[in-house]
Design a protein around this motif. Sequence first.
Motif, PDB file in Angstrom:
ATOM      1  N   ASP A   1      48.337  20.222 -17.414  1.00 21.30           N
ATOM      2  CA  ASP A   1      49.148  19.704 -18.181  1.00 21.30           C
ATOM      3  C   ASP A   1      49.477  18.377 -19.065  1.00 21.30           C
ATOM      4  N   HIS A   2      48.905  17.116 -18.502  1.00 24.72           N
ATOM      5  CA  HIS A   2      49.069  15.794 -18.431  1.00 24.72           C
ATOM      6  C   HIS A   2      48.364  15.073 -18.223  1.00 24.72           C
ATOM      7  N   VAL A   3      47.463  15.764 -17.059  1.00 25.43           N
ATOM      8  CA  VAL A   3      45.760  14.756 -17.698  1.00 25.43           C
ATOM      9  C   VAL A   3      44.635  15.469 -18.027  1.00 25.43           C
ATOM     10  N   ARG A   4      43.413  14.654 -18.824  1.00 20.61           N
ATOM     11  CA  ARG A   4      42.812  14.807 -20.020  1.00 20.61           C
ATOM     12  C   ARG A   4      41.761  15.629 -19.379  1.00 20.61           C
ATOM     13  N   GLN A   5      41.107  16.295 -19.845  1.00 23.70           N
ATOM     14  CA  GLN A   5      40.197  17.429 -19.491  1.00 23.70           C
ATOM     15  C   GLN A   5      39.254  17.207 -20.368  1.00 23.70           C
ATOM     16  N   LEU A   6      37.624  17.154 -19.388  1.00 22.13           N
ATOM     17  CA  LEU A   6      36.797  17.045 -20.279  1.00 22.13           C
ATOM     18  C   LEU A   6      35.979  18.754 -20.465  1.00 22.13           C
ATOM     19  N   ASP A   7      35.254  18.705 -22.315  1.00 22.76           N
ATOM     20  CA  ASP A   7      34.666  20.088 -22.653  1.00 22.76           C
ATOM     21  C   ASP A   7      33.056  19.887 -21.947  1.00 22.76           C
ATOM     22  N   ASP A   8      32.856  18.914 -22.668  1.00 24.75           N
ATOM     23  CA  ASP A   8      31.654  19.313 -22.283  1.00 24.75           C
ATOM     24  C   ASP A   8      30.606  18.034 -22.803  1.00 24.75           C
ATOM     25  N   VAL A   9      29.745  17.617 -22.278  1.00 26.72           N
ATOM     26  CA  VAL A   9      28.963  16.445 -22.253  1.00 26.72           C
ATOM     27  C   VAL A   9      27.273  16.532 -22.497  1.00 26.72           C
ATOM     28  N   PHE A  10      27.147  15.476 -23.659  1.00 27.44           N
ATOM     29  CA  PHE A  10      25.524  15.950 -24.496  1.00 27.44           C
ATOM     30  C   PHE A  10      25.064  14.778 -24.671  1.00 27.44           C
ATOM     31  N   MET A  11      23.867  14.310 -24.545  1.00 32.84           N
ATOM     32  CA  MET A  11      23.030  12.905 -24.868  1.00 32.84           C
ATOM     33  C   MET A  11      22.403  12.517 -25.982  1.00 32.84           C
ATOM     34  N   ILE A  12      22.582  11.880 -26.732  1.00 35.30           N
ATOM     35  CA  ILE A  12      21.823  11.328 -28.205  1.00 35.30           C
ATOM     36  C   ILE A  12      21.080  10.060 -28.466  1.00 35.30           C
ATOM     37  N   ASP A  13      20.280  10.389 -28.684  1.00 33.19           N
ATOM     38  CA  ASP A  13      19.135   8.814 -28.626  1.00 33.19           C
ATOM     39  C   ASP A  13      19.860   7.758 -29.723  1.00 33.19           C
ATOM     40  N   GLY A  14      19.744   6.268 -29.531  1.00 32.04           N
ATOM     41  CA  GLY A  14      20.217   5.601 -29.577  1.00 32.04           C
ATOM     42  C   GLY A  14      19.165   4.647 -30.815  1.00 32.04           C
ATOM     43  N   PRO A  15      19.119   3.315 -31.243  1.00 34.50           N
ATOM     44  CA  PRO A  15      17.735   2.804 -31.283  1.00 34.50           C
ATOM     45  C   PRO A  15      17.438   1.897 -29.847  1.00 34.50           C
ATOM     46  N   HIS A  16      18.568   1.357 -28.862  1.00 31.08           N
ATOM     47  CA  HIS A  16      18.399   0.869 -27.648  1.00 31.08           C
ATOM     48  C   HIS A  16      18.310   2.016 -26.661  1.00 31.08           C
TER      49      HIS A  16
ATOM     50  N   ASN B   1      24.105  -2.226 -27.532  1.00 39.15           N
ATOM     51  CA  ASN B   1      25.221  -1.495 -26.939  1.00 39.15           C
ATOM     52  C   ASN B   1      25.582  -0.049 -27.367  1.00 39.15           C
ATOM     53  N   TYR B   2      25.684  -0.504 -28.902  1.00 37.81           N
ATOM     54  CA  TYR B   2      26.803   0.262 -29.339  1.00 37.81           C
ATOM     55  C   TYR B   2      25.831   0.920 -30.153  1.00 37.81           C
ATOM     56  N   TYR B   3      26.338   2.495 -29.803  1.00 36.87           N
ATOM     57  CA  TYR B   3      25.593   4.162 -30.789  1.00 36.87           C
ATOM     58  C   TYR B   3      25.975   3.448 -32.570  1.00 36.87           C
ATOM     59  N   PRO B   4      25.040   3.603 -33.433  1.00 33.89           N
ATOM     60  CA  PRO B   4      25.468   2.791 -34.900  1.00 33.89           C
ATOM     61  C   PRO B   4      26.415   4.751 -35.751  1.00 33.89           C
ATOM     62  N   MET B   5      27.402   4.906 -34.778  1.00 31.96           N
ATOM     63  CA  MET B   5      27.870   5.694 -35.655  1.00 31.96           C
ATOM     64  C   MET B   5      28.481   5.704 -36.731  1.00 31.96           C
ATOM     65  N   ARG B   6      27.979   6.946 -37.888  1.00 30.97           N
ATOM     66  CA  ARG B   6      28.596   6.223 -39.155  1.00 30.97           C
ATOM     67  C   ARG B   6      29.157   8.119 -39.133  1.00 30.97           C
ATOM     68  N   ILE B   7      30.835   7.941 -40.587  1.00 34.87           N
ATOM     69  CA  ILE B   7      31.208   9.479 -40.605  1.00 34.87           C
ATOM     70  C   ILE B   7      30.038  10.261 -41.464  1.00 34.87           C
TER      71      ILE B   7
END
Length: 423
Positions: free
Chosen positions: A132-147, A52-58
Amino acid sequence: MASASPPLGLSPPFKKSRIGCSPSVFPASGFEVIDPNLLVEEERLPTYDRTNYYPMRIGDIVDGHYQVVAKLGYGGSSTVWLARDLNKERLYRALKVHVHNAPYYHELSVYEHLKKPIQQEIDDKDTHPGRDHVRQLDDVFMIDGPHGQHAVFVMVPLGMSLATMQTGQQTGAFQPIFVTQALSQALLGLALLHSADLIHTDLHADNLLIALTDESILSTIEESEITKPSPRKQIGGDTTIHVSQYVFGGAGPLTISDLGQARIGRTQTDKAMPIQYRAPEVILGMPWGTPVDMWSAGMLVWTLLEPKSLFHVYDMASPELNDAHHLAAMTSLLGPPPKEFRDRSEESSKYWDEQGNWQGPVPLPPKTSLADLVTTLQGEQKALFVDLLECLLTWLPEGRLTADQTYFHPWLRGDDENGDQES
């Protein structure tokens, strides 16, 4: 083949940007290799499924211009990474990478809803202080993973949570002056959410993060991953489990984060809230609204100030018996609920008779009081603190103070009148 239009302003997955500065080069060796038989980070979660998780690497570059430089955290529905925007010199962002099957559209709709000005802002022609005390969302994008595809939320990086900071306290609790300041800021955020017809439902110390005022902390984290890379575990040839880094420091506003469990609308009926913080009306299946967050505020302030929990989870194997233990503990502490409250749910008859006497399937603990349990305050400050709790931890939701009202409670605003709150 033409792709469908992304929802709610979602950036298309094929978007590419020109890289304006050189990416960093991260070492391929020199880090601690964790035993493959040991469970690490998200692997320890009971619902973990690696596919289920994207295999991200540093070192990875995603969406054409975000280079991942460190792992910041993980959860059942996402991992969080620190990334440098290669289009903007030394600008860092947090990337929340959802599992491919996460219902992220709900959280996205909450952030989109929150962008709209509330009526107070329209009337005052000014920004609500709670923003100033609630987190905001700057942007959204999609990435393709193996599943499958993974939604990525782009946000301003924040520092450590109050829960993490609390583990470093010698007594396991914060000083009263710190608690009053923290709760005051959280209440400003709640006031904004409630004015926007949003119910957070998940307010606790893990979801309150301290904002950063100096991005050099983030540069230090990136440099650390280059000179002394963090431990990691390799699974097969396609998955690396990195160890998260804490963002120590930060002196900015306390920020309510993680809106994934928030609800839009003033009246709800489904189950919500972490079990140990769950308000009684939610346990009993009653309609509920913003007052559940005020119950959470009462639980929060107790958790920050007192080293021992107010309510304990007794039976995780049986949700029904755990609810009974929870309601029994509430009854012992608050007294039996009024008939007006009991009559709102058919479930009440499982726990109280017509006169309000306990008849639940578990024993009623010995009667106690909030004043008996407070250990960190004395005298007038203890009395004011107990009064605050009694205004938040009440059976009747409409009897609880609102966020605005709680903000002006004497225990929070009484410094000048009552002296040093550390006494």
